[in-house]
Write a protein that holds these residues in place. Structure first.
Motif, PDB file in Angstrom:
ATOM      1  N   ASN A   3       9.807  54.413  53.399  1.00  0.00           N
ATOM      2  CA  ASN A   3       9.454  54.303  52.011  1.00  0.00           C
ATOM      3  C   ASN A   3      10.747  54.290  51.139  1.00  0.00           C
ATOM      4  O   ASN A   3      10.875  53.829  50.190  1.00  0.00           O
ATOM      5  CB  ASN A   3       8.260  55.498  51.470  1.00  0.00           C
ATOM      6  N   LYS A  46       6.369  45.425  47.785  1.00  0.00           N
ATOM      7  CA  LYS A  46       4.953  45.725  48.355  1.00  0.00           C
ATOM      8  C   LYS A  46       5.253  46.785  49.189  1.00  0.00           C
ATOM      9  O   LYS A  46       4.362  47.863  49.080  1.00  0.00           O
ATOM     10  CB  LYS A  46       4.445  44.511  49.045  1.00  0.00           C
ATOM     11  N   ARG A  47       6.223  46.961  50.089  1.00  0.00           N
ATOM     12  CA  ARG A  47       6.614  47.948  51.142  1.00  0.00           C
ATOM     13  C   ARG A  47       7.064  49.187  50.566  1.00  0.00           C
ATOM     14  O   ARG A  47       6.798  50.239  50.892  1.00  0.00           O
ATOM     15  CB  ARG A  47       7.537  47.380  51.974  1.00  0.00           C
ATOM     16  N   LYS A  50       3.928  51.498  49.012  1.00  0.00           N
ATOM     17  CA  LYS A  50       3.114  51.532  50.022  1.00  0.00           C
ATOM     18  C   LYS A  50       3.042  53.390  50.269  1.00  0.00           C
ATOM     19  O   LYS A  50       4.329  53.912  50.004  1.00  0.00           O
ATOM     20  CB  LYS A  50       2.911  51.309  51.452  1.00  0.00           C
TER      21      LYS A  50
END
Length: 50
Positions: A3, A46-47, A50
């Motif tokens: 992240n 998008k990653r 998360k």
């Protein structure tokens, strides 16, 4: 760990790569390079979320 990496990449993308939404780019008329950049930015964002 992942992240943090994608958050850093997202910030770098924002600084370096062009913003097509501000330019009002029509995706149906975009070149392959523009679509590749758009897809990369979308994937990284998008990653990072998360």
């Amino acid at each position: 760990m992942n992240n943090i990496l994608f958050s850093i990449l997202a910030k770098l993308n924002k600084l370096i790569l062009p913003s097509f939404t501000k330019r009002r780019l029509d995706l149906s008329k975009a070149s392959k390079l523009q679509l590749l950049i758009f897809g990369w930015k979308l994937y990284v964002t998008k990653r990072a979320l998360k």
